[in-house]
Design a protein around this motif. Structure first.
Motif, PDB file in Angstrom:
ATOM      1  N   LEU A 179       0.840  -1.204   0.000  1.00  0.00           N
ATOM      2  CA  LEU A 179       0.000   0.000   0.000  1.00  0.00           C
ATOM      3  C   LEU A 179       0.869   1.246   0.000  1.00  0.00           C
ATOM      4  O   LEU A 179       1.845   1.351   0.740  1.00  0.00           O
ATOM      5  N   TRP A 180       0.503   2.195  -0.852  1.00  0.00           N
ATOM      6  CA  TRP A 180       1.094   3.537  -0.849  1.00  0.00           C
ATOM      7  C   TRP A 180      -0.039   4.536  -1.050  1.00  0.00           C
ATOM      8  O   TRP A 180      -0.967   4.293  -1.814  1.00  0.00           O
ATOM      9  N   PHE A 181       0.027   5.642  -0.329  1.00  0.00           N
ATOM     10  CA  PHE A 181      -0.977   6.694  -0.532  1.00  0.00           C
ATOM     11  C   PHE A 181      -0.358   8.047  -0.232  1.00  0.00           C
ATOM     12  O   PHE A 181       0.694   8.153   0.416  1.00  0.00           O
ATOM     13  N   ASN A 182      -1.015   9.083  -0.692  1.00  0.00           N
ATOM     14  CA  ASN A 182      -0.597  10.452  -0.400  1.00  0.00           C
ATOM     15  C   ASN A 182      -1.830  11.315  -0.205  1.00  0.00           C
ATOM     16  O   ASN A 182      -2.735  11.313  -1.037  1.00  0.00           O
ATOM     17  N   LEU A 183      -1.879  11.992   0.928  1.00  0.00           N
ATOM     18  CA  LEU A 183      -3.010  12.863   1.260  1.00  0.00           C
ATOM     19  C   LEU A 183      -2.530  14.304   1.261  1.00  0.00           C
ATOM     20  O   LEU A 183      -1.540  14.644   1.924  1.00  0.00           O
ATOM     21  N   SER A 184      -3.231  15.169   0.527  1.00  0.00           N
ATOM     22  CA  SER A 184      -2.812  16.568   0.435  1.00  0.00           C
ATOM     23  C   SER A 184      -4.019  17.469   0.217  1.00  0.00           C
ATOM     24  O   SER A 184      -5.110  17.004  -0.102  1.00  0.00           O
ATOM     25  N   GLY A 185      -3.788  18.765   0.395  1.00  0.00           N
ATOM     26  CA  GLY A 185      -4.843  19.740   0.119  1.00  0.00           C
ATOM     27  C   GLY A 185      -5.698  20.053   1.326  1.00  0.00           C
ATOM     28  O   GLY A 185      -5.431  19.626   2.454  1.00  0.00           O
ATOM     29  N   SER A 186      -6.766  20.786   1.076  1.00  0.00           N
ATOM     30  CA  SER A 186      -7.627  21.297   2.132  1.00  0.00           C
ATOM     31  C   SER A 186      -9.090  20.932   1.878  1.00  0.00           C
ATOM     32  O   SER A 186      -9.587  21.111   0.763  1.00  0.00           O
ATOM     33  N   ALA A 187      -9.755  20.436   2.914  1.00  0.00           N
ATOM     34  CA  ALA A 187     -11.172  20.103   2.776  1.00  0.00           C
ATOM     35  C   ALA A 187     -12.023  21.356   2.649  1.00  0.00           C
ATOM     36  O   ALA A 187     -12.984  21.396   1.880  1.00  0.00           O
ATOM     37  N   SER A 188     -11.666  22.404   3.383  1.00  0.00           N
ATOM     38  CA  SER A 188     -12.519  23.595   3.419  1.00  0.00           C
ATOM     39  C   SER A 188     -12.535  24.355   2.111  1.00  0.00           C
ATOM     40  O   SER A 188     -13.519  25.024   1.791  1.00  0.00           O
ATOM     41  N   ASN A 189     -11.453  24.275   1.327  1.00  0.00           N
ATOM     42  CA  ASN A 189     -11.481  24.983   0.037  1.00  0.00           C
ATOM     43  C   ASN A 189     -11.628  24.039  -1.150  1.00  0.00           C
ATOM     44  O   ASN A 189     -11.444  24.440  -2.304  1.00  0.00           O
ATOM     45  N   GLY A 190     -11.940  22.765  -0.849  1.00  0.00           N
ATOM     46  CA  GLY A 190     -12.257  21.819  -1.915  1.00  0.00           C
ATOM     47  C   GLY A 190     -11.075  21.225  -2.646  1.00  0.00           C
ATOM     48  O   GLY A 190     -11.244  20.665  -3.733  1.00  0.00           O
ATOM     49  N   THR A 191      -9.868  21.316  -2.068  1.00  0.00           N
ATOM     50  CA  THR A 191      -8.686  20.786  -2.761  1.00  0.00           C
ATOM     51  C   THR A 191      -8.159  19.495  -2.132  1.00  0.00           C
ATOM     52  O   THR A 191      -7.115  18.997  -2.560  1.00  0.00           O
ATOM     53  N   LEU A 192      -8.836  18.963  -1.127  1.00  0.00           N
ATOM     54  CA  LEU A 192      -8.368  17.730  -0.504  1.00  0.00           C
ATOM     55  C   LEU A 192      -8.304  16.618  -1.550  1.00  0.00           C
ATOM     56  O   LEU A 192      -9.252  16.397  -2.308  1.00  0.00           O
ATOM     57  N   SER A 193      -7.164  15.915  -1.578  1.00  0.00           N
ATOM     58  CA  SER A 193      -6.937  14.909  -2.618  1.00  0.00           C
ATOM     59  C   SER A 193      -6.232  13.699  -2.025  1.00  0.00           C
ATOM     60  O   SER A 193      -5.393  13.829  -1.130  1.00  0.00           O
ATOM     61  N   LEU A 194      -6.577  12.520  -2.534  1.00  0.00           N
ATOM     62  CA  LEU A 194      -5.964  11.281  -2.078  1.00  0.00           C
ATOM     63  C   LEU A 194      -5.486  10.469  -3.281  1.00  0.00           C
ATOM     64  O   LEU A 194      -6.287  10.086  -4.132  1.00  0.00           O
ATOM     65  N   ASP A 195      -4.169  10.249  -3.365  1.00  0.00           N
ATOM     66  CA  ASP A 195      -3.595   9.318  -4.335  1.00  0.00           C
ATOM     67  C   ASP A 195      -3.475   7.967  -3.640  1.00  0.00           C
ATOM     68  O   ASP A 195      -3.040   7.889  -2.491  1.00  0.00           O
ATOM     69  N   LEU A 196      -3.826   6.905  -4.349  1.00  0.00           N
ATOM     70  CA  LEU A 196      -3.907   5.597  -3.700  1.00  0.00           C
ATOM     71  C   LEU A 196      -3.428   4.491  -4.631  1.00  0.00           C
ATOM     72  O   LEU A 196      -3.872   4.385  -5.773  1.00  0.00           O
ATOM     73  N   VAL A 197      -2.465   3.680  -4.134  1.00  0.00           N
ATOM     74  CA  VAL A 197      -1.969   2.513  -4.866  1.00  0.00           C
ATOM     75  C   VAL A 197      -1.980   1.329  -3.903  1.00  0.00           C
ATOM     76  O   VAL A 197      -1.420   1.417  -2.809  1.00  0.00           O
ATOM     77  N   TYR A 198      -2.618   0.232  -4.286  1.00  0.00           N
ATOM     78  CA  TYR A 198      -2.528  -0.977  -3.479  1.00  0.00           C
ATOM     79  C   TYR A 198      -2.456  -2.187  -4.398  1.00  0.00           C
ATOM     80  O   TYR A 198      -3.030  -2.217  -5.485  1.00  0.00           O
ATOM     81  N   MET A 199      -1.682  -3.176  -3.950  1.00  0.00           N
ATOM     82  CA  MET A 199      -1.399  -4.352  -4.757  1.00  0.00           C
ATOM     83  C   MET A 199      -1.505  -5.621  -3.926  1.00  0.00           C
ATOM     84  O   MET A 199      -1.452  -5.571  -2.694  1.00  0.00           O
ATOM     85  N   GLY A 200      -1.644  -6.753  -4.599  1.00  0.00           N
ATOM     86  CA  GLY A 200      -1.717  -8.019  -3.931  1.00  0.00           C
ATOM     87  C   GLY A 200      -1.016  -9.102  -4.721  1.00  0.00           C
ATOM     88  O   GLY A 200      -0.739  -8.941  -5.926  1.00  0.00           O
ATOM     89  N   ILE A 201      -0.700 -10.208  -4.042  1.00  0.00           N
ATOM     90  CA  ILE A 201      -0.109 -11.383  -4.681  1.00  0.00           C
ATOM     91  C   ILE A 201      -1.182 -12.463  -4.762  1.00  0.00           C
ATOM     92  O   ILE A 201      -1.658 -12.950  -3.725  1.00  0.00           O
ATOM     93  N   LYS A 202      -1.565 -12.798  -5.959  1.00  0.00           N
ATOM     94  CA  LYS A 202      -2.615 -13.805  -6.131  1.00  0.00           C
ATOM     95  C   LYS A 202      -2.129 -15.182  -5.660  1.00  0.00           C
ATOM     96  O   LYS A 202      -1.000 -15.581  -5.936  1.00  0.00           O
ATOM     97  N   ASN A 203      -2.977 -15.879  -4.939  1.00  0.00           N
ATOM     98  CA  ASN A 203      -2.655 -17.236  -4.510  1.00  0.00           C
ATOM     99  C   ASN A 203      -3.161 -18.252  -5.538  1.00  0.00           C
ATOM    100  O   ASN A 203      -4.124 -18.017  -6.221  1.00  0.00           O
TER     101      ASN A 203
END
Length: 272
Positions: free
Chosen positions: A248-272
């Protein structure tokens, strides 16, 4: 004789007019000591449901009554200190979200945070800052990792490195095949067994925070669902691919009050 009457009458009328104006000014008696921009834009709501007025800056005109805005989230824009009868008080200049209603109100009539529409049993209680900072990044990460661990999911070291590879350099490496990324980072993963989700940024952040009304400001009060929503999203992905090992990797940035809150999200798995 008639001229004298006119002059006397005019003088009396002028004295009455200006005397009235002077009396009103003395009655109001508010002086602006300071008036400056707020150190940060922040949401507020009514401290109670009682009748309190919103004024113009000189405190001479009642613009609105707070009791008519019981469910409104106000945005703090400026802060002023007014003096009245030798006493100083802090006033907030606030505006509603539509921009139609604004004015000055004594700060004690408001409470920090947006109006809460509902009690949410799925709230994460994170109380993110506005704007988001490194503390919030750590807090959200610890929450998600803790939930995943408690539910039996394991962070795989090489997968964590691989998600970081795609996350931190996604502008250049988004289309890099798994096998090339694994080779460049000297990892021991089988690229044919890997699955992943890459979102730069996530497209439905408001619904991830508040599925009912899309109120992004709830994440600043501990009543948002972001931590639980991200965790559930990752777990559903891992279950669908029959694996318990993830990166898992993520990045949270920006502001909720001015509408710029942003979330980048990467997640991976190993199939069994």
């Amino acid at each position: 004789m008639n001229k004298m009457v006119i002059l006397v009458t005019t003088s009396l009328f002028s004295a009455f007019l200006f005397g009235t104006i002077k009396t009103n000014a003395q009655t109001t008696g508010y002086q602006v000591i300071s008036n400056q921009s707020a150190s940060r834009v922040a949401p507020y709501h009514n401290a109670n449901n009682e009748s309190h007025y919103i004024w113009n800056l000189s405190h001479t005109i009642k613009l609105h009554n707070l009791e008519n805005f019981s469910t409104t989230t106000w945005t703090l824009e400026r802060v002023a200190i007014l003096s009245h009868n030798g006493k100083k008080a802090v006033y907030f200049n606030v505006t509603d979200r539509t921009g139609q209603f604004s004015g000055w109100v004594w700060h004690g009539f408001l409470k920090g945070g947006p109006y809460q529409y509902h009690e949410d049993s799925n709230a994460d209680g994170l109380n993110l800052s506005d704007p988001a900072n490194t503390r919030d990044f750590s807090m959200l990460g610890n929450y998600i990792y803790g939930k995943l661990s408690a539910d039996g999911y394991l962070a795989q070291p090489d997968l964590m490195k691989l998600t970081q590879y795609y996350g931190t350099r996604h502008t250049n490496n988004l289309n890099t095949p798994f096998k090339d990324a694994i080779m460049s980072e000297n990892m021991t993963l089988d690229p044919t067994n890997l699955v992943g989700i890459f979102e730069y940024p996530v497209s439905d952040l408001t619904k991830m925070i508040d599925p009912n009304t899309g109120d992004i400001l709830l994440e600043d009060t501990g009543n948002g669902e972001l931590g639980n929503t991200v965790t559930a999203q990752i777990e559903n992905f891992l279950k669908a691919n029959h694996t318990t090992r993830y990166g898992l990797w993520f990045n949270l940035s920006g502001s909720a009050s001015n509408g710029t809150l942003s979330l980048d999200l990467v997640y991976m798995g190993i199939k069994n």
